[in-house]
Every structure is written in C-alpha cells, then in structure tokens.
Design a protein around this motif. Structure first.
Motif, mmCIF file in Angstrom:
data_model
loop_
_atom_site.group_PDB
_atom_site.id
_atom_site.type_symbol
_atom_site.label_atom_id
_atom_site.label_comp_id
_atom_site.label_asym_id
_atom_site.label_seq_id
_atom_site.Cartn_x
_atom_site.Cartn_y
_atom_site.Cartn_z
ATOM 1 N N THR A 16 -1.025 -12.459 -18.343
ATOM 2 C CA THR A 16 -0.683 -13.688 -19.069
ATOM 3 C C THR A 16 -1.114 -13.630 -20.532
ATOM 4 O OG1 THR A 16 -2.770 -14.774 -18.462
ATOM 5 C CG2 THR A 16 -0.899 -15.085 -16.972
ATOM 6 N N SER A 40 -4.359 -18.329 -13.513
ATOM 7 C CA SER A 40 -3.359 -19.398 -13.605
ATOM 8 C C SER A 40 -1.985 -18.818 -13.275
ATOM 9 C CB SER A 40 -3.360 -20.007 -15.015
ATOM 10 O OG SER A 40 -4.645 -20.495 -15.358
ATOM 11 N N PRO A 41 -1.675 -18.645 -11.987
ATOM 12 C CA PRO A 41 -0.412 -18.013 -11.585
ATOM 13 C C PRO A 41 0.829 -18.714 -12.119
ATOM 14 C CG PRO A 41 -1.891 -18.253 -9.712
ATOM 15 C CD PRO A 41 -2.496 -19.038 -10.823
ATOM 16 N N GLU A 42 0.716 -20.009 -12.383
ATOM 17 C CA GLU A 42 1.877 -20.761 -12.866
ATOM 18 C C GLU A 42 2.355 -20.285 -14.230
ATOM 19 O OE1 GLU A 42 -1.810 -22.848 -14.316
ATOM 20 O OE2 GLU A 42 -1.147 -21.966 -12.416
ATOM 21 N N LYS A 43 1.532 -19.518 -14.927
ATOM 22 C CA LYS A 43 1.928 -19.004 -16.239
ATOM 23 C C LYS A 43 2.889 -17.821 -16.135
ATOM 24 C CE LYS A 43 -2.264 -20.395 -18.736
ATOM 25 N NZ LYS A 43 -3.413 -19.924 -19.560
ATOM 26 N N LYS A 45 6.333 -16.150 -14.583
ATOM 27 C CA LYS A 45 7.628 -16.466 -13.985
ATOM 28 C C LYS A 45 7.829 -15.646 -12.725
ATOM 29 C CE LYS A 45 9.881 -17.672 -18.371
ATOM 30 N NZ LYS A 45 11.011 -17.346 -19.286
ATOM 31 N N SER A 46 8.411 -16.266 -11.722
ATOM 32 C CA SER A 46 8.652 -15.558 -10.468
ATOM 33 C C SER A 46 9.708 -14.475 -10.666
ATOM 34 C CB SER A 46 9.095 -16.532 -9.377
ATOM 35 O OG SER A 46 10.305 -17.151 -9.742
ATOM 36 N N GLU A 54 -3.644 -15.096 -7.079
ATOM 37 C CA GLU A 54 -4.524 -16.018 -7.794
ATOM 38 C C GLU A 54 -5.968 -15.577 -7.578
ATOM 39 O OE1 GLU A 54 -5.487 -20.806 -8.294
ATOM 40 O OE2 GLU A 54 -4.057 -20.111 -6.767
#
Length: 213
Positions: A16, A40-43, A45-46, A54
């Motif tokens: 990230t 912060s895995p949400e940062k 994109k899949s 995480e």
C-alpha cells in the motif's frame, strides 16, 4: 513472460506504500500470483491473482503466513521513527529460511550505498547525503546489514530523491554506488526496476542497486 515466470508466486510487504502500490499492478498484469500483507486491506483493489492477508509485519505468524508457499519475497516497506525495518527483517529472514525461499527484493535509500570518497562507509555517514536527519537511513542500514549477514539471495533497490511519478523506463543504475550526479528517480521507475528484478531482466544478486536519472 511465459510459463514458469507466470506461475511464480510472490509475497509482498508494503504493497500500500508509494512504491508498492505502483509495483503491484505491474506484477498482477503480468500474470504473477501475489500475496500481500496489509494492516488496511481495504486500500488494495481486489484481483483474481491477489490474496490479501490482514496483519502486521511485526507479527511473526502474519509474516510466515504471507511467505509460506511463495517463490520470492518483496519488501517495499517504509521506515519510521520506531525502527520498523530492523524489527521486521529478522522475522522476514527467519520465515524465508524456514519456508526455503531464497530470493528477496527490497527498497532502501541512496543513503545506504557506498560513499564514493570512502567506500567502507555509507553515504548517509558523509556529506554526500544532503538529508539532515539520518533516522530513516539508519533503519535501512540495519536492515541491509541483516540481509548481508543472511544466506539469502537479496537485492536492495536504493533510489535517491523519490518524487511521485510514472515509469519512464529510462534511468541509470549502479552496483553499490549511486550513479554519478544522480538527483532523483520517480516511484514509478523504482517500481519498474523491482519488476525487472522479478522478471530476470536485472540481477544485482547480493548487491545494492543505486537508482537515479
């Protein structure tokens, strides 16, 4: 890239960050399978070829889970005033040895390259480095020493002044030294150099690589 290269599994720490988030799309678009550890895995994109874990690079279980089953480790971790690198690298090195992973690519700083006037010391220990604070360079230097003392096949990419910017593909490299009169290199070109190490276009085995335009 064909065959075995596309089947390579890569673990990455610092995906990230400024260089990591430019390197990750290069790896994924080339068919590599990537496992990334992130607080912060949400940062991130899949992507079908991306597995995000995480966790924290200072937790040995998280580090080992990230490295297990991969072929190469990449660290684009930044430093801070808490000595994160010199605390994390013993965990990374130990996990690699346990998992029989030999190759690690890391980002450093031009401050940990050899000084031209006295190659026995780091640039940040001389007036060749223009940075007033040596905190970050010292953390990178300790991580470098840990890799040098390890049995691993490592390369540390050491960019000089690092502004944000796209990859041009036109830059200079120097083994253990900064290229003469090197002033800067973008995050994009630093990521591209790491990508070239993964693909085998560059080597620098057990060396630091100075990067600059």
């Amino acid at each position: 890239m064909e065959g075995a290269d596309q089947a390579m599994n890569i673990s990455i720490f610092g995906a990230t960050g400024r260089v990591g988030n430019r390197l990750l799309p290069m790896l994924l678009s080339s068919g590599y399978s990537v496992r990334a550890l992130a607080r912060s895995p949400e940062k991130l994109k899949s992507h079908p070829s991306l597995q995000v874990i995480e966790g924290n690079v200072l937790t040995d279980k998280d580090v080992q889970t990230t490295i297990s089953g991969t072929d190469i480790v990449i660290s684009t971790l930044g430093t801070d005033k808490q000595n994160t690198l010199q605390r994390a690298f013993p965990l990374i090195i130990d996990a690699m040895i346990q998992e029989n992973v030999q190759r690690i690519l890391s980002t450093g700083t031009a401050g940990i390259l050899n000084a031209r006037r006295d190659p026995a010391i780091f640039r940040f220990e001389t007036n060749e480095s223009k940075r007033r604070s040596t905190t970050a360079a010292r953390d990178h230097a300790e991580a470098c020493k840990l890799l040098q003392q390890s049995p691993l096949n490592w390369t540390i990419a050491c960019p000089t002044y690092l502004p944000e910017g796209e990859a041009s593909g036109i830059f200079r490299t120097g083994a253990d030294f900064l290229p003469e009169d090197g002033k800067s290199i973008t995050t994009g070109d630093t990521a591209l150099f790491l990508y070239r190490l993964v693909s085998g276009e560059e080597s620098f085995h057990r060396r630091r690589a100075g990067l600059a335009y």
